[in-house]
Design an enzyme around this catalytic site. Structure first.
Site, mmCIF file in Angstrom:
data_model
loop_
_atom_site.group_PDB
_atom_site.id
_atom_site.type_symbol
_atom_site.label_atom_id
_atom_site.label_comp_id
_atom_site.label_asym_id
_atom_site.label_seq_id
_atom_site.Cartn_x
_atom_site.Cartn_y
_atom_site.Cartn_z
ATOM 1 N N VAL A 189 0.852 -1.193 0.000
ATOM 2 C CA VAL A 189 0.000 0.000 0.000
ATOM 3 C C VAL A 189 0.888 1.244 0.000
ATOM 4 O O VAL A 189 1.916 1.280 0.680
ATOM 5 C CB VAL A 189 -0.933 0.003 1.231
ATOM 6 C CG1 VAL A 189 -1.641 1.336 1.405
ATOM 7 C CG2 VAL A 189 -1.950 -1.134 1.118
ATOM 8 N N PRO A 239 1.005 8.796 1.138
ATOM 9 C CA PRO A 239 1.646 10.096 0.892
ATOM 10 C C PRO A 239 2.530 10.482 2.080
ATOM 11 O O PRO A 239 2.098 10.400 3.241
ATOM 12 C CB PRO A 239 0.458 11.052 0.740
ATOM 13 C CG PRO A 239 -0.674 10.171 0.299
ATOM 14 C CD PRO A 239 -0.458 8.881 1.036
ATOM 15 N N LEU A 246 -1.717 15.685 6.958
ATOM 16 C CA LEU A 246 -2.179 16.675 7.928
ATOM 17 C C LEU A 246 -2.538 15.975 9.227
ATOM 18 O O LEU A 246 -3.378 15.073 9.246
ATOM 19 C CB LEU A 246 -3.414 17.421 7.403
ATOM 20 C CG LEU A 246 -3.993 18.454 8.384
ATOM 21 C CD1 LEU A 246 -3.091 19.689 8.465
ATOM 22 C CD2 LEU A 246 -5.411 18.849 7.993
ATOM 23 N N ASP A 254 -4.332 12.325 9.214
ATOM 24 C CA ASP A 254 -4.121 11.480 10.389
ATOM 25 C C ASP A 254 -4.995 11.979 11.528
ATOM 26 O O ASP A 254 -4.897 13.135 11.946
ATOM 27 C CB ASP A 254 -2.652 11.536 10.831
ATOM 28 C CG ASP A 254 -2.441 10.877 12.181
ATOM 29 O OD1 ASP A 254 -2.427 9.634 12.231
ATOM 30 O OD2 ASP A 254 -2.319 11.601 13.190
ATOM 31 N N TYR A 312 -8.786 11.941 19.741
ATOM 32 C CA TYR A 312 -8.731 13.363 19.399
ATOM 33 C C TYR A 312 -10.106 14.013 19.417
ATOM 34 O O TYR A 312 -10.208 15.239 19.473
ATOM 35 C CB TYR A 312 -8.116 13.578 18.005
ATOM 36 C CG TYR A 312 -6.695 13.121 17.832
ATOM 37 C CD1 TYR A 312 -5.914 12.708 18.912
ATOM 38 C CD2 TYR A 312 -6.126 13.081 16.565
ATOM 39 C CE1 TYR A 312 -4.622 12.268 18.729
ATOM 40 C CE2 TYR A 312 -4.820 12.647 16.374
ATOM 41 C CZ TYR A 312 -4.076 12.235 17.453
ATOM 42 O OH TYR A 312 -2.794 11.803 17.265
ATOM 43 N N LYS A 331 -6.706 5.906 14.941
ATOM 44 C CA LYS A 331 -6.079 5.116 16.005
ATOM 45 C C LYS A 331 -7.106 4.664 17.021
ATOM 46 O O LYS A 331 -8.064 5.390 17.311
ATOM 47 C CB LYS A 331 -5.004 5.947 16.715
ATOM 48 C CG LYS A 331 -4.015 6.631 15.790
ATOM 49 C CD LYS A 331 -3.062 7.530 16.568
ATOM 50 C CE LYS A 331 -2.291 8.419 15.622
ATOM 51 N NZ LYS A 331 -3.135 9.488 15.018
ATOM 52 N N HIS A 350 -2.891 3.208 19.494
ATOM 53 C CA HIS A 350 -2.376 4.525 19.854
ATOM 54 C C HIS A 350 -1.194 4.484 20.825
ATOM 55 O O HIS A 350 -0.327 5.350 20.795
ATOM 56 C CB HIS A 350 -3.512 5.352 20.474
ATOM 57 C CG HIS A 350 -3.375 6.817 20.289
ATOM 58 N ND1 HIS A 350 -4.439 7.661 20.066
ATOM 59 C CD2 HIS A 350 -2.290 7.627 20.294
ATOM 60 C CE1 HIS A 350 -4.016 8.903 19.937
ATOM 61 N NE2 HIS A 350 -2.719 8.906 20.087
#
Length: 296
Positions: free
Chosen positions: A11, A14, A18, A44, A49, A74, A107
C-alpha cells in the site's frame, strides 16, 4: 510534486499528511478541506482526538473521491481487547462516515495491560484480512514493545508512529522499525511545543534552533519546511498539524529543494535524547488512559 512511501504490504502512503491532534472539532473540517485543496492526500486522526467526524466532513466538503484520500486513525487504550477493538473500529468508521480506513493503528503500547494490547492488535489483523483496513500499525512502540508484539502476532505492523524531530529522533527505534520493514511516521515532526501539556514544559523549540535557521535562510525556506524536508529525505512519513491556512500550505511546500548530506547530518547532530512528550513506558494518568471514547 508529492512523495509517496510504499508500506510493507504494498500500500502507498503520501509522505506528508495533515495531523489533527489538538485541532478543535469546530476548526477541523475547514483545516482538512483546506489541506486537500492545497494538495494533501493524507489525513491522520484518532478516536482520542475527538474530531474523527469533522475529518470525514472535511473530506466530503473537498469534493474529492474517498479513494483519493489516505485516512488513518487510532484505537485508544480504553478500547483495547479483541471484541472491544472491533467495536472501536465501528465507532470510528461511523464518525468518519466511511466503511474502511487506509491505516488503523494502536495509539499506545500500554505495557501495564499488554495482554489487551496484543488482543487489540489481533483484532486489527482481522480487520485487515476482512478488507476493512488497508494497512495496520502501532504508535509509540519502543524496541521492547515491538519485540514483544512481533513474537505473538502474525502481521508485522506497516507503520510505527513515534515522536520524532531533530531534538529527539529516536535512532534505536527507527533502526528497529527498518529492520522489520516498518515505516517510521513522525508525530511532532517539527518539534512543536504545544504537544502533551504537562510533559516537558521546559522543552526547547526546534524551530528556533540556529542550525535550522541557517539552513532555512540558505534556501529561502522556513524552519518548518527544512524540518519536514529532513524527514522526507530520510524516508519517513510526517504529519504536521495546523488549522491555519497559510501554515497548512507552507508545510506542504517542501518538494522543490533538497538538503545536502552535510545539512542532513547537521540536523541529525541536534539530537538531545530528551523527549518532548510522554514516555511510553511510564504509567499514564488514569484519567487519560481510561477515558471513554463516545459512541457518537
Amino acid at each position: 510534486m508529492t512523495a509517496e512511501l510504499t508500506l510493507n504490504n504494498g500500500v502507498t502512503l503520501p509522505a506528508i499528511g495533515l495531523g489533527v491532534y489538538q485541532s478543535p472539532p469546530q476548526e477541523t473540517a475547514a483545516a482538512v478541506e483546506t489541506a486537500l485543496k492545497v494538495g494533501y492526500r493524507h489525513i491522520d486522526t484518532a478516536a482520542a482526538y475527538g474530531n474523527e467526524r469533522q475529518v470525514g466532513e472535511g473530506i466530503r466538503a473537498s469534493g474529492l473521491d474517498r479513494s483519493e484520500v489516505f485516512v488513518e486513525t487510532k484505537v485508544w487504550i480504553s478500547d483495547y481487547g479483541y471484541d472491544a477493538t472491533l467495536h472501536a473500529f465501528e465507532k470510528s468508521t461511523r464518525k468518519l462516515g466511511f466503511d474502511t480506513v487506509d491505516l488503523l493503528i494502536l495509539h499506545q503500547p500500554a505495557p501495564d495491560r499488554f495482554e489487551r494490547t496484543v488482543a487489540a492488535y489481533r483484532a486489527l489483523e482481522q480487520l485487515l484480512a476482512d478488507g476493512r483496513a488497508r494497512a495496520i500499525g502501532v504508535s509509540n512502540f519502543m524496541v521492547g514493545h515491538l519485540t514483544d508484539l512481533l513474537a505473538r502476532v502474525e502481521v508485522v505492523p506497516a507503520v510505527n508512529q513515534i515522536e520524532c524531530h531533530p531534538y529527539f529522533s529516536q535512532p534505536e527505534v527507527r533502526a528497529a522499525n527498518a529492520e522489520h520493514g516498518i515505516l517510521t511516521q513522525a508525530w511532532s515532526p517539527i518539534g512543536g511545543i504545544t504537544f502533551y501539556p504537562g510533559w516537558g514544559e521546559d522543552r526547547r523549540n526546534v524551530l528556533q534552533d540556529p542550525v535550522i535557521a541557517q539552513i532555512a535562510h540558505a534556501y529561502g525556506k522556513t524552519p518548518a519546511q527544512v524540518l519536514l524536508r529532513w524527514h522526507i529525505q530520510q524516508g519517513r512519513s510526517a504529519i504536521p498539524k495546523s488549522v491555519h491556512a497559510h501554515r497548512i500550505a507552507e508545510n506542504f511546500d517542501v518538494f522543490d529543494f533538497d538538503l545536502t548530506d552535510q545539512q542532513l547530518a547537521a540536523i541529525d547532530d541536534l539530537d538531545t535524547g530528551r523527549r518532548h512528550g510522554p514516555d511510553p513506558d511510564a504509567p499514564m494518568p488514569e484519567g487519560i488512559r481510561d477515558r471513554t471514547i463516545p459512541e457518537d
